[in-house]
Scaffold this active site. Sequence first.
Site, PDB file in Angstrom:
ATOM      1  N   GLU A  49     -34.331 -37.684  54.683  1.00  0.00           N
ATOM      2  CA  GLU A  49     -34.618 -36.884  55.875  1.00  0.00           C
ATOM      3  C   GLU A  49     -36.127 -36.360  56.294  1.00  0.00           C
ATOM      4  O   GLU A  49     -36.740 -36.112  55.418  1.00  0.00           O
ATOM      5  CB  GLU A  49     -33.900 -35.672  55.681  1.00  0.00           C
ATOM      6  CG  GLU A  49     -32.291 -35.579  55.637  1.00  0.00           C
ATOM      7  CD  GLU A  49     -31.926 -34.322  55.649  1.00  0.00           C
ATOM      8  OE1 GLU A  49     -32.406 -33.110  55.553  1.00  0.00           O
ATOM      9  OE2 GLU A  49     -30.278 -34.146  55.614  1.00  0.00           O
ATOM     10  N   ASP A  60     -37.363 -22.205  59.681  1.00  0.00           N
ATOM     11  CA  ASP A  60     -37.884 -22.739  58.659  1.00  0.00           C
ATOM     12  C   ASP A  60     -38.664 -21.496  57.893  1.00  0.00           C
ATOM     13  O   ASP A  60     -39.257 -20.855  58.698  1.00  0.00           O
ATOM     14  CB  ASP A  60     -38.755 -23.903  58.608  1.00  0.00           C
ATOM     15  CG  ASP A  60     -38.057 -25.070  58.865  1.00  0.00           C
ATOM     16  OD1 ASP A  60     -37.371 -25.447  58.096  1.00  0.00           O
ATOM     17  OD2 ASP A  60     -38.076 -25.557  59.871  1.00  0.00           O
ATOM     18  N   TYR A 175     -24.253 -31.555  57.042  1.00  0.00           N
ATOM     19  CA  TYR A 175     -25.037 -30.861  55.931  1.00  0.00           C
ATOM     20  C   TYR A 175     -24.609 -29.362  56.206  1.00  0.00           C
ATOM     21  O   TYR A 175     -24.726 -28.731  57.024  1.00  0.00           O
ATOM     22  CB  TYR A 175     -26.317 -30.994  56.865  1.00  0.00           C
ATOM     23  CG  TYR A 175     -27.698 -30.602  56.202  1.00  0.00           C
ATOM     24  CD1 TYR A 175     -27.511 -29.485  55.238  1.00  0.00           C
ATOM     25  CD2 TYR A 175     -28.942 -31.183  56.469  1.00  0.00           C
ATOM     26  CE1 TYR A 175     -28.515 -28.850  54.495  1.00  0.00           C
ATOM     27  CE2 TYR A 175     -29.888 -30.454  55.800  1.00  0.00           C
ATOM     28  CZ  TYR A 175     -29.674 -29.322  54.738  1.00  0.00           C
ATOM     29  OH  TYR A 175     -30.858 -28.949  54.127  1.00  0.00           O
TER      30      TYR A 175
END
Lengths: 266, 398
Positions: A49, A60, A175
């Site tokens: 990734e 993030d 995911y």
Amino acid sequence: MSRIQGTFEKLKQQQRRALIPFFTAGDPSPSVTVPLMHALASSGADVIELGVPFSDPMADGPTIQRASERALKQGMSLRGVLDLVAEFRRTNDATPVVLMGYGNPIEAMGWAKFAQRCADVGVDGVLTVDFPPEESSEAFEHLQRHGIDPIFLLAPTTEEARIRQVAKLARGYVYYVSLKGVTGSGSIDLSAIEQKLPQLRQHIKLPIGVGFGIRDAATATAVARLCDGVVVGSRIVQEIENSNEANVIDHVSALIKELRLAVDQA
Amino acid sequence: MYDYPDITGHFGQFGGIYMAETLIPAVEELRVQYLRYRDDPEFKAEFAYELKHYVGRPSPIYHAKNWSDRLGGAQIYLKREDLNHTGAHKINNAIGQALLARRMGKKRVIAETGAGMHGVATATVAARYGMECIVYMGAEDIQRQSPNVYRMKLLGATVVPVTSGSRTLKDACNEAIRDWVTNVESTFYIFGTAAGPHPYPMMVRDFQCVIGNEAKIQMPEMIGRQPDAVIACVGGGSNAIGLFYPYIDVPDVQIIGVEAGGHGVESGMHAAPLTANCPVGVLHGNKVNLVQDENGQIKETHSISAGLDYPGVGPEHCWLKDIGRAQYVAINDDEAMSAFHDLCRFEGIIPALESSHALAHAAKIAPGMSKDKVLLVNLSGRGDKDINTVARLSGITL
């Protein structure tokens, strides 16, 4: 058969789980990215990734935020990332590459052109953190036309109806974000993952990768027992941050090898 | 009949719900709960009560006659949102969202703030309703709006400095979203402007509409008719949409949004995505015109006013521009400063630097209009918070 699908089928035959490392393209510098990708592949990564840096990485934590800032300071861009993948593909035609990031750089390039470029350079999947299925129809159409797998996230908060919706659209793998929070935060709750996975499996026939909060060999082994792939991001980015250009390849390779052993112990 | 957003939260191509998966259920829950309460008589009555007795509504409309006479053209009227409790329009929305948060059982509220007015409004309602309050504020903005930081602390809020990115409003938004994704179950995000993922643009607009709804009653009482134009500053655009929305279906009223031109739109150092025709992109949960580079990276914006220093703009403004119902212009830092001083000196009102942009545009067009024309400007906030900035720019140390 797509590279991602082929990879997971092979792993399944071998009764192994995928190791899926993440790092940000251009961090610590663009010239290191392709050597790092090769190092990941040769140390045991099954899928790479590759983070596309963005100025405002809302999902993030500080570690990947800093990686994005370093990469952008070095002039990294979506165009640059695609060029790096092309370079990687010259000597590696086997390891699937998934681009992971935020939608705006792709919007700026245009989805049609982006999907075409992905196909040209050998990108296998695309994960845009801030594009849920509801807003992904244009993206999906272009990616599908070029055989690029749209990778979707599922979260602890995702309810049944949305799991079904994602099941219809997703390709490659899904995911599962194992905790509520940003990347690199908190610690993993194995029992919560164990409880959620049967609900996911009921609808998702694709392999399920689990990420967020996997920081060492022990958690990698434990998570691998529960799913089809283990995604490790912030821990690798942290290793990059704590290295210099001379030793970063060695440090990251050592970490990947350790994680590979851990995943294979599952 | 204008009827936006559509059921999926879009204003044409703008708006939407561009959020990470973890937050999608939270946004969906918010949408369902908001739709449940927006027409609930008990909710509406409580909101109206709070606006009247806690905020001090209706806010008056004032004829800035001295200033109008000096300008020598159209008459300028001011909608006095600066007279609200906490000194700006932000309290209208903060109360609406806090009342909703209470009904949803959320005891912790978070907010982003630029100039600090939304942070103060949120800290205020959190104190009033007994909620824990965390406000994210860019480190740069903490410097230029220090009085507001202390106000928030006095009200019991925790102010968290944000040191990432450009250290301004957009980075405060990023950090608030990161908090929300981490504490999604306990926390209500009181978003300060008419932007973000659906239903925020619609919900914030609805709570701010009290501005335009009052004006629509007050103007005929004062002058026997509606104004020829309504003018408001646009950062995210909540005060503007609050004034504009009730006038959208009144065709004779011109609608003008005023963005922050910074050093000038042509200089590239501005916060005027609509005036500069910036490309459409995705940030903070919605698709809007964005100040960005050719690679889709968000660019640092520039404005003298922290509240307008934002690279995006609410999706409904993008749409109103697209369909030609509203016009968007930019006012530079120095033009805003000049209007700030004029209002102080000629009307005895210290306006917020944000609102000074709208005032400056009125001052620009009024002289070219006849004296029987009427411009209604939203004086969205008072300028006490800005006196340090103004003093510094005037070379004065307080």
